[in-house]
Write a protein that holds these residues in place. Structure first.
Motif, PDB file in Angstrom:
ATOM      1  N   GLN A  99      57.795  15.844  61.034  1.00 45.80           N
ATOM      2  CA  GLN A  99      57.132  16.845  61.883  1.00 45.80           C
ATOM      3  C   GLN A  99      55.610  16.721  61.758  1.00 45.80           C
ATOM      4  O   GLN A  99      54.896  16.807  62.763  1.00 45.80           O
ATOM      5  N   MET A 100      55.140  16.466  60.546  1.00 44.36           N
ATOM      6  CA  MET A 100      53.693  16.302  60.361  1.00 44.36           C
ATOM      7  C   MET A 100      53.205  15.059  61.097  1.00 44.36           C
ATOM      8  O   MET A 100      52.147  15.080  61.743  1.00 44.36           O
ATOM      9  N   LYS A 101      53.976  13.966  61.046  1.00 45.05           N
ATOM     10  CA  LYS A 101      53.606  12.748  61.758  1.00 45.05           C
ATOM     11  C   LYS A 101      53.616  12.984  63.259  1.00 45.05           C
ATOM     12  O   LYS A 101      52.725  12.515  63.981  1.00 45.05           O
ATOM     13  N   LEU A 102      54.619  13.718  63.729  1.00 42.51           N
ATOM     14  CA  LEU A 102      54.694  14.028  65.156  1.00 42.51           C
ATOM     15  C   LEU A 102      53.498  14.869  65.584  1.00 42.51           C
ATOM     16  O   LEU A 102      52.873  14.595  66.623  1.00 42.51           O
ATOM     17  N   ASP A 103      53.163  15.882  64.803  1.00 42.68           N
ATOM     18  CA  ASP A 103      52.011  16.726  65.119  1.00 42.68           C
ATOM     19  C   ASP A 103      50.728  15.892  65.188  1.00 42.68           C
ATOM     20  O   ASP A 103      49.902  16.064  66.093  1.00 42.68           O
ATOM     21  N   LYS A 104      50.557  14.975  64.225  1.00 42.71           N
ATOM     22  CA  LYS A 104      49.373  14.117  64.225  1.00 42.71           C
ATOM     23  C   LYS A 104      49.368  13.211  65.456  1.00 42.71           C
ATOM     24  O   LYS A 104      48.329  13.044  66.110  1.00 42.71           O
ATOM     25  N   ALA A 105      50.548  12.660  65.788  1.00 42.34           N
ATOM     26  CA  ALA A 105      50.623  11.783  66.969  1.00 42.34           C
ATOM     27  C   ALA A 105      50.298  12.558  68.233  1.00 42.34           C
ATOM     28  O   ALA A 105      49.597  12.043  69.117  1.00 42.34           O
ATOM     29  N   GLU A 110      46.439  13.700  72.517  1.00 49.90           N
ATOM     30  CA  GLU A 110      45.595  14.640  73.259  1.00 49.90           C
ATOM     31  C   GLU A 110      44.134  14.227  73.188  1.00 49.90           C
ATOM     32  O   GLU A 110      43.405  14.295  74.188  1.00 49.90           O
ATOM     33  N   GLU A 111      43.699  13.780  72.013  1.00 52.74           N
ATOM     34  CA  GLU A 111      42.313  13.313  71.878  1.00 52.74           C
ATOM     35  C   GLU A 111      42.082  12.079  72.739  1.00 52.74           C
ATOM     36  O   GLU A 111      41.028  11.951  73.386  1.00 52.74           O
ATOM     37  N   ALA A 112      43.041  11.180  72.749  1.00 52.29           N
ATOM     38  CA  ALA A 112      42.908   9.966  73.571  1.00 52.29           C
ATOM     39  C   ALA A 112      42.837  10.334  75.049  1.00 52.29           C
ATOM     40  O   ALA A 112      42.062   9.741  75.807  1.00 52.29           O
TER      41      ALA A 112
END
Length: 122
Positions: A99-105, A110-112
């Motif tokens: 879940q943490m990896k998904l949130d970061k992705a 979104e930043e990209a």
């Protein structure tokens, strides 16, 4: 505080008074178990030809056998429970990590997108 319960039970054709802190239904259940075990033993070839002491000891040994088999089963089930708890903990940890990896992705995506939108506007 519970009071001691007394109940008359029939075991192998004889009446006994059992007493204990347990409910009467439980005491009757214990007596029924003993009766069933004695009945099974009496069905064995030659059992009734043996002395009363022998019959008693053999019945006791069979009850002890049931007890030890039940304890082995309890131990096995406790080990299985511990293994399942460890697996559940590991899976929860893996879920949190994923879940943490998904949130970061999602944040990176979104930043990209924001960077792409800024380039398109310029």
């Amino acid at each position: 505080m519970s009071s001691k319960n007394y109940i008359e039970v029939l075991i192998d054709g004889k009446i006994y008074t059992l007493g204990g802190m347990e409910e009467e239904a439980y005491l009757q259940k214990v007596a029924n178990y003993i009766n069933e075990k004695i009945s099974l033993m009496k069905k064995q070839n030659g059992f009734l030809k043996q002395s009363a002491d022998y019959q008693s000891v053999m019945t006791q040994l069979n009850i002890a056998d049931d007890y030890f088999k039940a304890m082995e089963q309890v131990d096995t089930l406790e080990e299985q429970k511990e293994d399942l708890e460890k697996e559940a903990y590991s899976l929860r940890h893996e879920l949190v990590t994923t879940q943490m990896k998904l949130d970061k992705a999602v944040r990176d995506l979104e930043e990209a997108k924001k960077k792409d939108e800024k380039r398109d506007v310029s």
